[in-house]
Design a protein around this motif. Structure first.
Motif, short mmCIF file in Angstrom:
data_model
loop_
_atom_site.label_atom_id
_atom_site.label_comp_id
_atom_site.label_asym_id
_atom_site.label_seq_id
_atom_site.Cartn_x
_atom_site.Cartn_y
_atom_site.Cartn_z
N LYS A 49 1.19 -1.36 -0.34
CA LYS A 49 0.26 0.28 0.22
C LYS A 49 1.14 1.57 -0.32
N ILE A 50 0.25 2.20 -0.76
CA ILE A 50 0.98 4.07 -0.76
C ILE A 50 1.60 3.63 1.01
N PHE A 51 2.57 4.63 1.17
CA PHE A 51 2.94 4.59 2.72
C PHE A 51 1.90 5.95 2.63
N LYS A 52 1.73 6.49 3.92
CA LYS A 52 0.19 7.00 4.46
C LYS A 52 0.61 8.42 3.81
N THR A 53 1.77 9.75 3.83
CA THR A 53 2.44 10.67 3.75
C THR A 53 2.78 10.84 1.93
N TYR A 54 2.44 9.92 1.29
CA TYR A 54 2.71 9.98 -0.37
C TYR A 54 1.28 9.35 -0.97
N LYS A 55 0.35 9.17 -0.31
CA LYS A 55 -0.63 8.36 -1.15
C LYS A 55 -1.20 9.53 -1.82
N GLY A 56 -2.32 10.23 -2.50
CA GLY A 56 -2.55 10.93 -3.20
C GLY A 56 -1.93 11.53 -4.78
N ASN A 57 -0.60 11.08 -4.73
CA ASN A 57 0.10 11.88 -5.59
C ASN A 57 0.51 10.87 -6.88
N PHE A 58 0.50 11.38 -8.04
CA PHE A 58 0.83 11.03 -9.11
C PHE A 58 1.99 10.73 -9.12
N LYS A 59 2.82 11.79 -8.93
CA LYS A 59 4.13 11.30 -8.79
C LYS A 59 5.09 12.85 -7.57
N HIS A 60 6.32 12.13 -7.41
CA HIS A 60 6.81 12.98 -5.90
C HIS A 60 8.62 12.77 -6.26
N SER A 61 8.78 14.49 -6.91
CA SER A 61 10.17 14.42 -6.54
C SER A 61 10.61 15.14 -5.70
N SER A 62 11.81 14.83 -4.60
CA SER A 62 12.93 15.29 -4.02
C SER A 62 13.63 15.52 -3.71
N THR A 63 14.71 16.27 -3.03
CA THR A 63 15.41 16.07 -2.75
C THR A 63 16.34 15.49 -1.50
N GLU A 64 17.05 14.84 -1.09
CA GLU A 64 17.30 13.94 -0.11
C GLU A 64 18.86 13.41 0.13
N ASN A 65 19.46 13.56 1.17
CA ASN A 65 20.28 13.54 1.05
C ASN A 65 21.93 14.17 0.04
N ASN A 66 20.95 15.18 -1.29
CA ASN A 66 21.84 15.38 -2.04
C ASN A 66 21.56 14.76 -3.13
N ILE A 67 20.92 13.84 -2.98
CA ILE A 67 20.05 13.31 -3.87
C ILE A 67 18.79 12.89 -4.03
N ASN A 68 18.45 12.79 -5.72
CA ASN A 68 17.79 14.00 -6.79
C ASN A 68 16.51 12.56 -6.38
N VAL A 69 15.01 12.14 -5.95
CA VAL A 69 14.53 11.20 -6.15
C VAL A 69 13.06 11.88 -6.42
N HIS A 70 13.31 10.59 -7.38
CA HIS A 70 11.81 10.84 -8.42
C HIS A 70 10.90 9.35 -8.46
N ARG A 71 9.98 9.79 -7.23
CA ARG A 71 9.11 9.09 -6.81
C ARG A 71 7.69 8.27 -8.50
N LEU A 72 7.43 7.77 -8.79
CA LEU A 72 6.85 7.38 -9.50
C LEU A 72 5.16 6.67 -9.39
N TRP A 73 4.32 6.50 -9.88
CA TRP A 73 2.99 6.16 -9.40
C TRP A 73 3.26 4.70 -9.87
N ILE A 74 2.83 4.52 -8.93
CA ILE A 74 2.66 2.80 -9.26
C ILE A 74 1.29 1.40 -9.24
N TYR A 75 0.53 0.78 -9.74
CA TYR A 75 -0.96 0.35 -8.76
C TYR A 75 0.15 -0.54 -7.37
N ALA A 76 0.24 -0.73 -6.50
CA ALA A 76 0.60 -1.11 -5.48
C ALA A 76 0.19 -2.28 -5.41
#
Length: 387
Positions: A49-76
């Motif tokens: 199941k999609i983690f609560k913080t990320y629910k409702g997102n089709f895509k989520h991009s962020s910078t974490e520990n100087n790493i560019n992280v692109h989280r894409l939609w999935i049918y979990a």
């Protein structure tokens, strides 16, 4: 500063060996002046199941520990239904294809495999004479699936074999976590560039503690996925508890069965601690006498990453899985080995372990061996030289 993209199915905040492995690789590369980007699904493992913080997102991009992280939609889904699991993999493959169409892709890309279909999507769309594709193979699929009983040698299996070979053929080089993986790849493509890249951990080692006596028994611990391949439920039923207290950390498909077994059989000296953070787990692990690393069946190409993590903690092991992992335990004197699935032999081996041997001196030797032979930074430097 060189750009590099890592495509993976698992990444923090998801837990587990695969997530840790990719994070340490990405973090290590960015600390060596690489501009690292990650492509990964919205977090969903191991719950499906999609983690609560990320629910409702089709895509989520962020910078974490100087790493560019692109989280894409999935049918979990973590369903046992093969069709639903296929749909889940195809959904992430679709998201990858969409990302490839509209994004600038670096000239160096590391692709995690398995899952085969995700790796195939990445290799198929990104293969180019101007781009270097590095396939990071952690398990040999579909062979591992066949040995686990998940597949039969039918049309579907042959199709997966073709996908596997396509991925190897079109990758510029292959990273493998075991010599068996690399041998398999070169048996198919003898001229393929390969690199042994084991899942060495990278953390500050806590101080080793004196052993704690509990009912005069050996305190044995298992920490990790409670899945079919590990066979922890069967292990709970087969262990001889005369001189053993068994502690379990983790989550997975067998969790409810294990909890029910403990609830209904108070005579079994089993303590289930649930799932805890990695830092807290390390603090707990150093207080045990032994760790057990089981595999229900010997899986060709598989080397459990727990070997390297436990060794760095100075925790002696009983290895119950065969193959290359067994060789590592013997070569570096990390503990004891016994034949996979032979529970009577396992109990015999454990019964002969002298608790007095499990002292600080022995644990310090294991820890020193790990620091010398399983060093993440040394391996990373060698890999960077090959990129």
């Amino acid at each position: 500063m060189r750009d590099i993209l890592i495509i993976t199915n698992y990444f923090p905040p998801e837990t587990g060996a695969a997530s840790n492995r990719i994070f340490h690789l990405a973090d290590g590369l960015q600390k060596h002046n690489f501009k690292v980007s990650i492509l990964t699904p919205l977090p969903n493992y191991p719950t499906g199941k999609i983690f609560k913080t990320y629910k409702g997102n089709f895509k989520h991009s962020s910078t974490e520990n100087n790493i560019n992280v692109h989280r894409l939609w999935i049918y979990a889904s973590n369903s046992k239904n093969k069709l639903l699991r296929l749909i889940a993999m195809l959904s992430y493959s679709f998201s990858l294809f969409w990302f490839f169409m509209w994004s600038k892709i670096p000239k160096t890309v590391i692709v995690q495999s398995p899952p085969l279909l995700v790796a195939f999507t990445s290799v198929f769309f990104l293969r180019s004479k101007k781009r270097k594709l590095i396939l990071n193979v952690s398990d040999l699929w579909p062979i591992a699936g066949l040995e686990l009983g998940a597949f039969k040698k039918n049309f579907s299996y042959k199709l997966l074999e073709k996908i596997e070979r396509f991925n190897y053929k079109h990758a510029n080089s292959v990273l493998g976590q075991s010599n068996e993986i690399l041998s398999h790849v070169t048996s198919l493509f003898p001229d393929k560039d390969t690199f042994l890249y084991r899942n060495y951990p990278d953390f500050v080692t806590p101080k080793i503690s004196e052993r704690t006596i509990s009912k005069g028994k050996l305190r044995i611990v298992y920490a990790g996925l409670l899945g079919i391949a590990q066979g922890i439920y069967k292990l709970c039923n087969e262990l001889d508890y005369t001189n053993v207290q068994f502690h379990i950390y983790g989550n997975g498909a067998e969790r409810s069965k294990i909890e029910t077994l403990i609830s209904n059989n108070s005579e079994l000296d089993i303590i289930y601690h649930g799932e805890v953070s990695r830092d807290k787990l390390h603090e707990a692990l150093i207080g045990y006498d032994l760790a057990i690393i089981p595999l229900l069946n010997r899986i060709y190409g598989s080397v459990p990453s727990k070997i390297f993590e436990y060794a760095r903690l100075g925790l002696p092991m009983v290895y119950f899985g065969g193959g290359e992992g067994e060789e590592l335990i013997e070569q570096y004197n990390l503990g004891w080995i016994t034949e996979a699935s032979n529970y009577s032999k396992l109990n015999e081996v454990i019964s002969k372990i002298n608790p007095n041997e499990l002292n600080i001196e022995f644990k310090e030797k294991i820890k020193a061996s790990a620091i010398k032979h399983f060093d993440f930074q040394t391996q990373l430097q060698s890999f960077i030289h090959e990129i």
